[in-house]
Design a protein around this motif. Structure first.
Motif, PDB file in Angstrom:
ATOM      1  N   PHE A   1     -26.923  55.108  19.475  1.00  0.00           N
ATOM      2  CA  PHE A   1     -27.763  56.115  18.810  1.00  0.00           C
ATOM      3  C   PHE A   1     -26.939  56.913  17.807  1.00  0.00           C
ATOM      4  O   PHE A   1     -27.394  57.181  16.699  1.00  0.00           O
TER       5      PHE A   1
ATOM      6  N   LEU B   1     -26.260  54.712  14.836  1.00  0.00           N
ATOM      7  CA  LEU B   1     -27.471  54.577  14.021  1.00  0.00           C
ATOM      8  C   LEU B   1     -27.715  55.860  13.227  1.00  0.00           C
ATOM      9  O   LEU B   1     -28.029  55.818  12.032  1.00  0.00           O
ATOM     10  N   TYR B   2     -27.533  57.001  13.910  1.00  0.00           N
ATOM     11  CA  TYR B   2     -27.761  58.285  13.235  1.00  0.00           C
ATOM     12  C   TYR B   2     -26.819  58.445  12.046  1.00  0.00           C
ATOM     13  O   TYR B   2     -27.240  58.808  10.945  1.00  0.00           O
TER      14      TYR B   2
ATOM     15  N   LEU C   1     -25.131  56.116  10.371  1.00  0.00           N
ATOM     16  CA  LEU C   1     -25.389  55.147   9.301  1.00  0.00           C
ATOM     17  C   LEU C   1     -26.663  55.511   8.528  1.00  0.00           C
ATOM     18  O   LEU C   1     -26.705  55.409   7.291  1.00  0.00           O
ATOM     19  N   LEU C   2     -27.679  55.942   9.262  1.00  0.00           N
ATOM     20  CA  LEU C   2     -28.931  56.299   8.585  1.00  0.00           C
ATOM     21  C   LEU C   2     -28.737  57.525   7.701  1.00  0.00           C
ATOM     22  O   LEU C   2     -29.143  57.541   6.537  1.00  0.00           O
ATOM     23  N   SER C   3     -28.108  58.565   8.261  1.00  0.00           N
ATOM     24  CA  SER C   3     -28.038  59.824   7.514  1.00  0.00           C
ATOM     25  C   SER C   3     -27.041  59.754   6.369  1.00  0.00           C
ATOM     26  O   SER C   3     -27.202  60.437   5.363  1.00  0.00           O
TER      27      SER C   3
ATOM     28  N   TRP D   1     -25.848  56.684   4.887  1.00  0.00           N
ATOM     29  CA  TRP D   1     -25.949  55.523   4.005  1.00  0.00           C
ATOM     30  C   TRP D   1     -27.385  55.169   3.634  1.00  0.00           C
ATOM     31  O   TRP D   1     -27.725  55.087   2.450  1.00  0.00           O
ATOM     32  N   ALA D   2     -28.250  54.968   4.645  1.00  0.00           N
ATOM     33  CA  ALA D   2     -29.569  54.386   4.355  1.00  0.00           C
ATOM     34  C   ALA D   2     -30.540  55.411   3.790  1.00  0.00           C
ATOM     35  O   ALA D   2     -31.179  55.173   2.756  1.00  0.00           O
ATOM     36  N   LEU D   3     -30.661  56.565   4.450  1.00  0.00           N
ATOM     37  CA  LEU D   3     -31.678  57.526   4.014  1.00  0.00           C
ATOM     38  C   LEU D   3     -31.405  58.112   2.626  1.00  0.00           C
ATOM     39  O   LEU D   3     -32.343  58.295   1.853  1.00  0.00           O
TER      40      LEU D   3
ATOM     41  N   GLN E   1     -30.261  56.605   0.151  1.00  0.00           N
ATOM     42  CA  GLN E   1     -30.747  55.616  -0.829  1.00  0.00           C
ATOM     43  C   GLN E   1     -32.237  55.802  -1.086  1.00  0.00           C
ATOM     44  O   GLN E   1     -32.695  55.814  -2.231  1.00  0.00           O
ATOM     45  N   VAL E   2     -32.984  55.925   0.021  1.00  0.00           N
ATOM     46  CA  VAL E   2     -34.435  56.100  -0.122  1.00  0.00           C
ATOM     47  C   VAL E   2     -34.706  57.386  -0.899  1.00  0.00           C
ATOM     48  O   VAL E   2     -35.539  57.420  -1.810  1.00  0.00           O
ATOM     49  N   GLU E   3     -33.962  58.415  -0.531  1.00  0.00           N
ATOM     50  CA  GLU E   3     -34.167  59.714  -1.188  1.00  0.00           C
ATOM     51  C   GLU E   3     -33.929  59.606  -2.690  1.00  0.00           C
ATOM     52  O   GLU E   3     -34.715  60.113  -3.491  1.00  0.00           O
TER      53      GLU E   3
ATOM     54  N   MET F   1     -34.319  48.760   0.276  1.00  0.00           N
ATOM     55  CA  MET F   1     -34.015  49.693  -0.810  1.00  0.00           C
ATOM     56  C   MET F   1     -33.010  49.118  -1.799  1.00  0.00           C
ATOM     57  O   MET F   1     -32.642  49.788  -2.758  1.00  0.00           O
TER      58      MET F   1
ATOM     59  N   TYR G   1     -40.191  56.388   5.666  1.00  0.00           N
ATOM     60  CA  TYR G   1     -39.442  57.581   5.262  1.00  0.00           C
ATOM     61  C   TYR G   1     -40.412  58.736   5.000  1.00  0.00           C
ATOM     62  O   TYR G   1     -40.250  59.835   5.527  1.00  0.00           O
TER      63      TYR G   1
ATOM     64  N   THR H   1     -34.126  58.852  12.989  1.00  0.00           N
ATOM     65  CA  THR H   1     -33.387  57.985  13.909  1.00  0.00           C
ATOM     66  C   THR H   1     -34.141  57.846  15.224  1.00  0.00           C
ATOM     67  O   THR H   1     -34.346  56.740  15.731  1.00  0.00           O
TER      68      THR H   1
END
Lengths: 193, 250
Positions: free
Chosen positions: A49, A52-53, A55-57, A59-61, A63-65, B50, B68, B92
């Motif tokens: 977890f 994942l948190y 990497l998401l916060s 790297w991934a999110l 990008q979307v933003e 993305m 998102y 998450t």
């Protein structure tokens, strides 16, 4: 939710039936805390977890933003451009309307002045023509008057001569010229009266 | 004829170590394996989706953006402007539970959200975070949360007790709701599937009779898909509501 509760209830009933005798002895595997795998799940959960948190916060999110922000910017820019274009178009239309109005006004005054000029010229022409005709008419009348006077003068002489001839033929007397002329003159005067 | 058969409805929740001796030595079970799979799927969805960075999104990018947007709106609506800070955590949490529930519906898969150890750990994490946020923002004033302003002082022992119990019961209800929903659904699947096998043992009549439980399982699958998404949403939205309380104190 209510149907879920019903399902859970049905499940409980089934679990207590004889077909689940084995289950009742063993109990739920989820509550078997003697199994090290049950507890090791928590450790792995913490690791996975967290990973994942992060990497998401990180790297991934973002990008979307950034994509969403870029799109919003592009749409806002396009809208601004469209708004500007509309303003320019509105200005051009207003200018066109103004120019058309001006041109119409100018054309109207020009038409009016042309009509007025033409009318004036026509009036002048008609006046000269009238004057000329008037003069001709007057001249003609004078001529007629003269002709008539001369004709009336000649008539007296013809009448006197005719009277003399008629008297001579009827009576054989040669009439006195002065008496005939006087008689003719009195008759003519009576006719003319 | 069914005398010899027993329905092993709970066997599906048993944990076994995977990845051979290495997995066994570090306690790596099917449950853990599915956690890795769902985390990887989340990252792949966002990473691949993305990668195009298109202004007009493709299908995968649209899916990533919808998820998102969905979670982001939920954060902002429930928590307020401060929700932006908690958005990565909520995202998450939501994706982890959603994919855990959904992947668990695949045959031969494992549902890690059907383990109380997992759901309670998540709920405990939420409640610790909520309390930490509340203490960080409001300091000692946070404890006024347990006594609503304007309540009669005489009733304070009762009110404070009730408020503290309700606060502490949050992680319990949060974890048991998810756990019980998942367990109930999977037990029903197993039971009806066992009925099909038992019926099939009874010959031609049984084949026909097996259609009933099979149809029920098909309907149940649709229902469980709904529950899988709904429970992930409920968990996330309740976390948001608790965070709202922590940020605004009522």
């Amino acid at each position: 939710m209510r149907s879920l509760a019903a399902l859970t209830g049905l499940g409980t009933v089934l679990l207590t039936s004889s077909a689940f005798a084995e289950e009742a002895k063993k109990g739920m595997p989820q509550l078997d805390f003697h199994n090290p795998l049950t507890i090791s799940q928590i450790v792995w959960l913490a690791i996975i977890f967290t990973a994942l948190y992060v990497l998401l916060s990180k790297w991934a999110l973002p990008q979307v933003e950034s994509v969403l922000a870029h799109r919003k910017q592009a749409i806002d820019g396009d809208l601004d451009a469209a708004r500007g274009a509309k303003q320019a178009a509105d200005g051009a239309i207003a200018e066109l309307t103004e120019a058309t109005k001006d041109a119409q006004a100018i054309a109207r005054t020009e038409i009016a002045s042309a009509v007025a000029g033409a009318k004036e010229a026509a009036d002048a022409q008609a006046a000269t023509l009238n004057a000329k005709l008037e003069a001709q008419l007057a001249a003609a009348e004078t001529q007629i008057e003269a002709a008539r006077a001369s004709a009336v003068g000649a008539l007296r002489q013809v009448a006197s001569e005719a009277t003399t001839v008629v008297v001579a033929r009827l009576t054989g007397i040669h009439a006195d010229a002065a008496a005939v002329d006087a008689a003719v003159g009195s008759v003519l005067a009576a006719r003319a009266a | 004829m069914a005398a010899g058969h027993t329905i092993d409805a709970l066997g599906q929740f048993e944990l076994h170590s995977v990845l051979g001796p290495v997995g066994a030595s570090v306690g790596f079970s099917e449950s853990t394996f599915m956690m890795v799979v769902s985390s990887a799927l989340t990252l792949i969805l966002l990473g691949v989706g993305m990668s195009a960075k298109a202004v007009v999104p493709g299908r995968l990018q649209a899916l990533a953006e919808m998820l998102y947007d969905f979670v982001y709106k939920m954060c902002i609506e429930q928590i307020g402007e401060e929700g932006k800070k908690f958005f990565p955590f909520i995202f998450t949490l939501f994706m982890f539970i959603l994919l855990g529930n959904l992947l668990g519906l695949l045959p031969f898969s494992f549902t890690y959200t059907s383990h109380i150890a997992v759901t309670f750990s998540l709920a405990a994490l939420v409640i610790v975070l909520v309390t930490a946020v509340a203490l960080a923002i409001h300091g000692w004033h946070f404890f006024s949360y347990f006594f609503p302003a304007g309540a009669p002082i005489a009733l304070s022992p009762l009110i404070v007790t009730v408020e503290i119990i309700s606060y502490l019961s949050r992680p319990v209800s949060l974890s048991i709701r998810l756990f019980a929903n998942m367990v109930a659904g999977h037990v029903m699947f197993e039971v009806f599937a066992s009925f099909i096998v038992m019926m099939a043992g009874a010959g031609v009549v049984g084949y026909l009779g097996g259609i009933g439980p099979l149809a029920l399982n098909v309907i149940l699958m649709g229902f469980e898909l709904l529950v899988a998404c709904l429970q992930a949403y409920v968990f996330a939205v309740l976390t948001c509501i608790y965070l709202h309380d922590a940020v605004h104190l009522h």
